[in-house]
Design an enzyme around this catalytic site. Sequence first.
Site, mmCIF file in Angstrom:
data_model
loop_
_atom_site.group_PDB
_atom_site.id
_atom_site.type_symbol
_atom_site.label_atom_id
_atom_site.label_comp_id
_atom_site.label_asym_id
_atom_site.label_seq_id
_atom_site.Cartn_x
_atom_site.Cartn_y
_atom_site.Cartn_z
ATOM 1 N N ASP A 146 30.355 38.475 48.103
ATOM 2 C CA ASP A 146 31.521 37.614 48.281
ATOM 3 C C ASP A 146 31.240 36.109 48.201
ATOM 4 O O ASP A 146 31.956 35.384 47.535
ATOM 5 C CB ASP A 146 32.216 37.945 49.614
ATOM 6 N N CYS A 226 49.184 31.306 50.790
ATOM 7 C CA CYS A 226 48.631 32.528 51.384
ATOM 8 C C CYS A 226 48.153 32.257 52.812
ATOM 9 O O CYS A 226 47.384 31.324 53.061
ATOM 10 C CB CYS A 226 47.473 33.032 50.530
ATOM 11 N N CYS A 260 50.443 48.648 51.099
ATOM 12 C CA CYS A 260 50.100 49.436 49.910
ATOM 13 C C CYS A 260 50.276 50.933 50.167
ATOM 14 O O CYS A 260 49.646 51.492 51.065
ATOM 15 C CB CYS A 260 48.665 49.146 49.491
#
Length: 387
Positions: A146, A226, A260
């Site tokens: 990451d 965001c 989701c």
Amino acid sequence: MPGVVVSTERSSRARDKLKAFLLSEAADKGFDICRIARPDSIPDAPQRLKEFIDAGRQGTMDWMAETRDRRADPRVLWGDVRSVILFGMNYGPDEDPRVVLAMPDRAAISVYARNRDYHDVIKGRLKEIATRFAARAGEDVKVFVDTAPVMEKPLSMQAGLGWQGKHTNLVSREFGSWLFLGSMFTTAELAPDEPERDHCGSCRACLDACPTNAFPAPYKIDARRCISYLTIEHKGVIDRELRPLIGNRIYGCDDCLAACPWNKFAASASEMKFHAREDLKAPRIAELLELDDSAFRTLFSGSPVKRIGRDRFVRNLLIAAGNSGDAALIPTCESLTNDASPTVRGMAVWALARLMCKEDFHRLAARIADEADPEVRAEYEVAMEVV
């Protein structure tokens, strides 16, 4: 020629054995999935990244522009790479993380940050695998988690771990939207896996779940709106228009992930991996507001939350306090108007303007003459106009 055929067969068997070794090592170290991609498998990435940066959607994350070329192409990051091995670890929660959003006196911390920093955990395990693989293969390796300029999500899609959903995160048919990713670059030539195709269809549950409308279009995100970016990466003052939309989310946001539908196939992570600390599932805002720098560091020792620092953390808490409607938080918020950090003082003013009655806030605002910081003065002035 016969000799060439035999040599090719031996080489193929050797690659197969190395791949089998990798899969065994990955499972042994707690990874739920491991697949391989070619380093040249994301040719569209440079243009997509350029469009994202040219539109300014990275916000204050200047490092994205600075590392753009290396990020867009693994071969620029390391010219000798021949295979990219992607690892995924399930961190699915044992309950819907959005439950805490209906508790205005509690703080919502993103699922991934409710225990140890996954960067440290995964990188340590990848290094163990890399060491054993390098010794067996006689090849060079590099591991990334990451923080390095690697586009792990498009590479993971090409490797077959999942696909990038409309929320831009990786989605798996087995693990939903709950996968930590890590990668290992190697000079070894390994057979790539088949890429995964997009299974989102007409679904837009993740897009509709975003509190701040951070998706200008499917598969595109504007970090500047965001909540994960605002509460973690953004160091300055958060836009006034967005503060009420943040609610009680004080570190990250799981709304698009949790929405989701593919999550219904994902089992929760085992306790030997990433399970939430009980004290971080739904901590009280009032208690967290009391933390000084030392107490903050102690509470979040080993946690990714610690990286944003006490001041930014309290900034987020004060936004949650202002959104809570809880007048019991007024004394603590008022004490923070004297904090050493201008960011904290400014957010304390904003919170009090939402929690106090008009008369009390105007009495508080009389101290504006003593405030030297222009941004904090601006918070007083704007609040005076609307309260």
